[in-house]
Motif scaffolding. Sequence first.
Motif, short mmCIF file in Angstrom:
data_model
loop_
_atom_site.label_atom_id
_atom_site.label_comp_id
_atom_site.label_asym_id
_atom_site.label_seq_id
_atom_site.Cartn_x
_atom_site.Cartn_y
_atom_site.Cartn_z
N TYR A 18 0.83 -1.04 0.04
CA TYR A 18 -0.08 0.22 0.03
C TYR A 18 0.98 1.23 0.08
O TYR A 18 0.68 2.05 -0.79
N LYS A 21 2.14 2.39 -3.43
CA LYS A 21 1.38 2.95 -4.15
C LYS A 21 1.36 4.57 -4.17
O LYS A 21 0.87 5.23 -5.28
N LEU A 22 2.19 5.13 -3.35
CA LEU A 22 2.16 6.45 -2.84
C LEU A 22 3.41 7.18 -3.41
O LEU A 22 4.53 6.55 -3.21
N GLY A 158 -2.75 4.57 0.51
CA GLY A 158 -2.30 3.66 -0.20
C GLY A 158 -3.10 2.21 -0.56
O GLY A 158 -3.67 1.84 -1.73
#
Length: 172
Positions: A18, A21-22, A158
């Motif tokens: 997660y 994802k950022l 995320g």
Amino acid sequence: MKLSDVQPQEYSQNNVRYLEKLPQDAELIKSFKDDFSAVLELYQSMPSDKLDYRYAEGKWSLKEVFQHIIDTERIFIYRCFRIARHDKTPLSGFDQDDYIWPSQADKKSLEALMEEFKAVRESSIVLLNSLNDANLKFIGIVNGNPLSARAAAFNIIGHNKWHIDIIMERYL
């Protein structure tokens, strides 16, 4: 505060997919506001006949995915809150599948889900604005693993990006 401030010892392998994802320069509050708009725009743009669609047997409908996004934010912002308040009590994990059926998400209107999401997100932002950097750096134990309050917060964004990608790939 940016994601790049979060150190690897502040989270476990469970959070990596997660957080990756950022972008590293993601700012916490701005990310919450941008994500809020992105999730609402995505669901507002969906044809109503798609909301009950499941891309495979046993998979969640788009309404259930939305409810899952809401429920997960509740859980992670609660973790963020407890950890930021220096609560040293280990927190348990949760089985996401156990939450779907009792939620009755498929019986809710899109408007009801959006209202619920707005309320949860507004509450999350108010909480995050009330926490200082030192408290956000505090590390607790979640599901037997270390997790800082700020990593818990970034995990929410995320996680949403993770599901938005799945929606775009498998549902639309």
